[in-house]
Motif scaffolding. Structure first.
Motif, PDB file in Angstrom:
ATOM      1  N   TYR A  45      -3.756   9.060  -8.534  1.00 56.18           N
ATOM      2  CA  TYR A  45      -2.767   9.347  -7.496  1.00 56.18           C
ATOM      3  C   TYR A  45      -1.366   9.298  -8.077  1.00 56.18           C
ATOM      4  CZ  TYR A  45      -2.071   4.246  -7.204  1.00 56.18           C
ATOM      5  OH  TYR A  45      -1.793   2.918  -7.486  1.00 56.18           O
ATOM      6  N   ILE A  98       0.819  -1.218   0.000  1.00 60.38           N
ATOM      7  CA  ILE A  98       0.000   0.000   0.000  1.00 60.38           C
ATOM      8  C   ILE A  98       0.854   1.270   0.000  1.00 60.38           C
ATOM      9  CG2 ILE A  98      -0.321   0.586   2.451  1.00 60.38           C
ATOM     10  CD1 ILE A  98      -3.153   0.014  -0.074  1.00 60.38           C
ATOM     11  N   SER A 153       2.155   7.739  -7.775  1.00 58.43           N
ATOM     12  CA  SER A 153       2.812   6.579  -7.202  1.00 58.43           C
ATOM     13  C   SER A 153       4.273   6.907  -6.901  1.00 58.43           C
ATOM     14  CB  SER A 153       2.738   5.387  -8.156  1.00 58.43           C
ATOM     15  OG  SER A 153       3.534   4.324  -7.669  1.00 58.43           O
ATOM     16  N   HIS A 163      -3.542  12.758  -4.265  1.00 56.36           N
ATOM     17  CA  HIS A 163      -4.582  12.104  -5.048  1.00 56.36           C
ATOM     18  C   HIS A 163      -5.707  13.079  -5.382  1.00 56.36           C
ATOM     19  CE1 HIS A 163      -5.695  11.642  -0.787  1.00 56.36           C
ATOM     20  NE2 HIS A 163      -6.962  11.479  -1.163  1.00 56.36           N
ATOM     21  N   TYR A 166      -5.645   4.725   7.291  1.00 56.17           N
ATOM     22  CA  TYR A 166      -6.140   3.758   6.315  1.00 56.17           C
ATOM     23  C   TYR A 166      -7.615   4.004   6.021  1.00 56.17           C
ATOM     24  CZ  TYR A 166      -1.726   1.563   7.381  1.00 56.17           C
ATOM     25  OH  TYR A 166      -0.377   1.342   7.558  1.00 56.17           O
ATOM     26  N   LEU A 202       0.022  10.785   0.384  1.00 56.61           N
ATOM     27  CA  LEU A 202      -0.468  10.369  -0.917  1.00 56.61           C
ATOM     28  C   LEU A 202      -1.190  11.524  -1.607  1.00 56.61           C
ATOM     29  CD1 LEU A 202      -0.974   7.935  -2.877  1.00 56.61           C
ATOM     30  CD2 LEU A 202      -3.221   7.720  -1.778  1.00 56.61           C
ATOM     31  N   ASN A 207      -3.345   7.387   3.477  1.00 56.19           N
ATOM     32  CA  ASN A 207      -2.980   8.765   3.156  1.00 56.19           C
ATOM     33  C   ASN A 207      -1.562   9.108   3.577  1.00 56.19           C
ATOM     34  OD1 ASN A 207      -5.514   9.466   2.098  1.00 56.19           O
ATOM     35  ND2 ASN A 207      -6.337   9.749   4.150  1.00 56.19           N
ATOM     36  N   HIS A 264       0.737   1.650  -3.886  1.00 56.66           N
ATOM     37  CA  HIS A 264      -0.420   1.248  -4.672  1.00 56.66           C
ATOM     38  C   HIS A 264      -1.714   1.551  -3.919  1.00 56.66           C
ATOM     39  CE1 HIS A 264       2.844  -1.306  -6.228  1.00 56.66           C
ATOM     40  NE2 HIS A 264       2.205  -1.267  -7.373  1.00 56.66           N
ATOM     41  N   VAL A 265      -2.789   1.634  -4.662  1.00 61.00           N
ATOM     42  CA  VAL A 265      -4.128   1.639  -4.096  1.00 61.00           C
ATOM     43  C   VAL A 265      -4.724   0.271  -4.380  1.00 61.00           C
ATOM     44  CG1 VAL A 265      -6.467   2.596  -4.312  1.00 61.00           C
ATOM     45  CG2 VAL A 265      -4.486   4.124  -4.282  1.00 61.00           C
ATOM     46  N   ARG A 295     -12.031   0.031  -2.518  1.00 63.37           N
ATOM     47  CA  ARG A 295     -10.618   0.436  -2.491  1.00 63.37           C
ATOM     48  C   ARG A 295     -10.118   0.591  -1.062  1.00 63.37           C
ATOM     49  NH1 ARG A 295     -12.135   4.433  -6.973  1.00 63.37           N
ATOM     50  NH2 ARG A 295     -11.831   3.160  -8.832  1.00 63.37           N
ATOM     51  N   PHE A 343      -6.628   2.248   0.837  1.00 63.73           N
ATOM     52  CA  PHE A 343      -5.389   2.995   0.648  1.00 63.73           C
ATOM     53  C   PHE A 343      -5.031   3.700   1.948  1.00 63.73           C
ATOM     54  CE2 PHE A 343      -8.811   5.856  -0.552  1.00 63.73           C
ATOM     55  CZ  PHE A 343      -8.447   7.089  -0.031  1.00 63.73           C
ATOM     56  N   GLU A 400      -7.556  -2.430  -4.987  1.00 61.78           N
ATOM     57  CA  GLU A 400      -8.910  -2.387  -5.524  1.00 61.78           C
ATOM     58  C   GLU A 400      -9.440  -3.778  -5.794  1.00 61.78           C
ATOM     59  OE1 GLU A 400      -9.914  -1.245  -9.760  1.00 61.78           O
ATOM     60  OE2 GLU A 400     -10.706   0.524  -8.709  1.00 61.78           O
TER      61      GLU A 400
END
Length: 375
Positions: A295, A83, A297, A334, A278, A332, A318, A86-87, A314, A316, A89
């Motif tokens: 977002y 994480i 990466s 986004h 989270y 993050l 922050n 990545h996000v 999803r 993810f 999903e």
């Protein structure tokens, strides 16, 4: 500073002409190489541990079998390594524990307004909207804007707007710049959209061109909180439902209707992580691929666009691991935008133990995570 979209200029009424680039010192570009190497080392070690345990197992085995023998803490280290760049999903159809909650959430689609495009009701934010569509933005400007909206406007006990107003904060401002968008378009949002909704829809976001679903006006809101509380308990949360902590955990962080022409500006949520960083989000949309979550990466050094589909789930964070050079956390960057879809989203905080229980209950979810870590 790594520049992206070099030579491009902002178009729109607000902020015209700012250059677009990614931030130095945040890992976007050369400044982040050492933290990425550290992360790569963590991923490599974690992957070796897992795939050593996988020897003799075929790809047809369930993820829970493939991770047999790992503790919740060890599994979370794997997920956390994933994480960081990545996000995650999946589809709600693969997560039975979320399906009752999603069915209740789907009922909110009755508040969609056919033919609505928010660009008809606001011109002031067209430049910001274009930033969300493009792969370039002025990081310093957005960082300052987020700090103003989340922190500076509240200094000294000030209130930038009246959050209890029936039309939402953006129509009851105590300062002109309280909201990102002025709703100064050729059509009138109040008379054509907000009033006909009977108080269900509000222009409440100070960082977006979107419509909030009023927690005071829609009957589904309490059901959504109660159902999420049931989800957490089914995922192993041991907490008194009457406790303040439990009530904070089931609080709906976001409940948003984003029609075409809507967006949420580039931001990090760095000021919103007092309890946990989270997030669990679910999306309901009438046009798969007509809206998206985008977002930056850190590991890939590129923008990642995750197109929405009906039933998307999803996970993810922050807040990334601390930058080992600067000793500060990374965040993050986004954004969200809708071009053709009527997009509904709901977001909650979720704790590490419940993340792992959710992944364990999800058919095939660990496979994708482990494959990415192996790469």
């Amino acid at each position: 500073v790594l520049e992206i979209g070099r030579g491009r200029r902002r178009h729109g009424a607000r902020g015209m002409g700012r250059s677009r680039r990614t931030p130095a010192g945040s890992g976007m570009g050369k400044a982040g190489k050492f933290p990425r190497l550290a992360l790569a080392a963590l991923v490599t070690v974690a992957t070796v541990v897992v795939f050593t345990k996988l020897q003799g197992f075929g790809v047809r085995y369930k993820p829970s079998d493939r991770l047999e023998g790992l503790s919740v803490h060890q599994k979370f280290r794997l997920f956390d390594a994933y994480i960081q760049s990545h996000v995650f999903e999946t589809s709600v159809g693969r997560v039975p524990v979320l399906q009752d909650l999603f069915r209740e959430f789907e009922k909110l689609r009755k508040y969609a307004v056919p033919g609505l495009n928010l660009a008809d009701y606001d011109e002031s934010c067209n430049g910001y909207y274009q930033d969300s569509l493009s792969d370039a933005f002025d990081v310093e400007h957005y960082a300052q804007k987020e700090e103003d909206v989340k922190v500076n406007f509240f200094k000294g006990g000030a209130k930038p707007c009246d959050g209890t107003h029936r039309h939402g904060c953006c129509f009851a401002k105590h300062r002109e710049d309280a909201c990102l968008c002025l709703y100064d378009g050729r059509r009138d949002l109040v008379s054509e959209v907000l009033d006909p909704s009977g108080g269900a829809l509000q222009a409440a976001s100070r960082m977006a061109r979107s419509l909030a679903l009023s927690k005071r006006s829609i009957p589904e809101y309490k059901n959504l909180q109660d159902l999420y509380g049931r989800v957490l308990m089914n995922l192993g949360l041991h907490e008194d439902p009457a406790s303040r902590r439990f009530k904070l955990l089931i609080y709906v962080k976001n409940l948003v209707y984003m029609p075409p022409g809507g967006f949420l500006m580039w931001h990090t949520n760095r000021y919103d992580n007092d309890r946990v960083s989270y997030r669990l989000y679910m999306t309901s949309t009438d046009v798969d691929g007509g809206s998206y979550f985008k977002y930056w990466s850190e590991r890939e050094e590129k923008f990642m666009k995750v197109h929405d589909f009906h039933g998307a789930v999803r996970l993810f964070t922050n807040t990334m691991k601390s930058d080992e050079e600067a000793g500060e956390p990374k965040y993050l960057w986004h954004t969200v935008a809708s071009e053709t879809a009527h997009r509904f989203s709901i977001g909650f905080e979720i704790l590490p133990d419940q993340i792992i229980a959710l992944l364990d209950s999800c058919g095939g979810c660990w496979d994708g995570i482990l494959a990415t870590l192996k790469e």
